[in-house]
Design a protein around this motif. Sequence first.
Motif, short mmCIF file in Angstrom:
data_model
loop_
_atom_site.label_atom_id
_atom_site.label_comp_id
_atom_site.label_asym_id
_atom_site.label_seq_id
_atom_site.Cartn_x
_atom_site.Cartn_y
_atom_site.Cartn_z
N GLN A 3 0.86 -1.19 0.00
CA GLN A 3 0.00 0.00 0.00
C GLN A 3 0.89 1.24 0.00
N GLU A 5 1.05 5.69 -0.09
CA GLU A 5 0.36 6.95 0.11
C GLU A 5 1.34 8.10 -0.08
N ALA A 24 5.03 3.60 2.53
CA ALA A 24 4.73 2.27 2.01
C ALA A 24 4.50 1.27 3.13
N SER A 25 3.66 0.29 2.86
CA SER A 25 3.44 -0.80 3.81
C SER A 25 3.04 -2.04 3.02
N GLY A 26 3.23 -3.20 3.65
CA GLY A 26 2.82 -4.43 3.00
C GLY A 26 3.85 -5.52 3.12
N SER A 109 1.16 -1.99 -7.19
CA SER A 109 0.20 -0.97 -6.79
C SER A 109 0.69 0.42 -7.18
N GLY A 111 0.03 4.65 -5.88
CA GLY A 111 -0.56 5.56 -4.92
C GLY A 111 -1.61 6.42 -5.60
N GLN A 112 -2.21 7.32 -4.84
CA GLN A 112 -3.31 8.13 -5.36
C GLN A 112 -2.83 9.37 -6.11
#
Length: 120
Positions: A3, A5, A24-26, A109, A111-112
């Motif tokens: 993930q 952001e 970041a995470s995951g 993935s 980010g937004q």
Amino acid sequence: QVQLEESGGGQVQPGGSLTLSCKASGSRLGDCDLGWYRQAPGKEREFVASIKWSDGRTTSYADSVKGRFTISRDNAKNTVYLQMDSLKPEDTAVYYCNARISSTLVLLSWGQGTQVTVST
């Protein structure tokens, strides 16, 4: 699996500086390259810079930003930074962070996005 952001966008004058962050995470973060891309109005999304998360030293840059932008990683904060100096109006774009598996380049993935505007 990963993930992302982004934060840190804004408006700055030509010649100015700005630092973007991608938290970041995951579970697969250690297998990834974290990259920054950008998309200007009416243009395709383009590569800006990337860094290998596992060593924090292997980096790559687009020719258009070499010598002006620096990508780095803070392992303790799980964050990748994009330090942008000597900004130009043509750097204006939405900046996105992404994660790809280093060995296969499979995209995990995006980010937004965060808006960067360089203008007087």
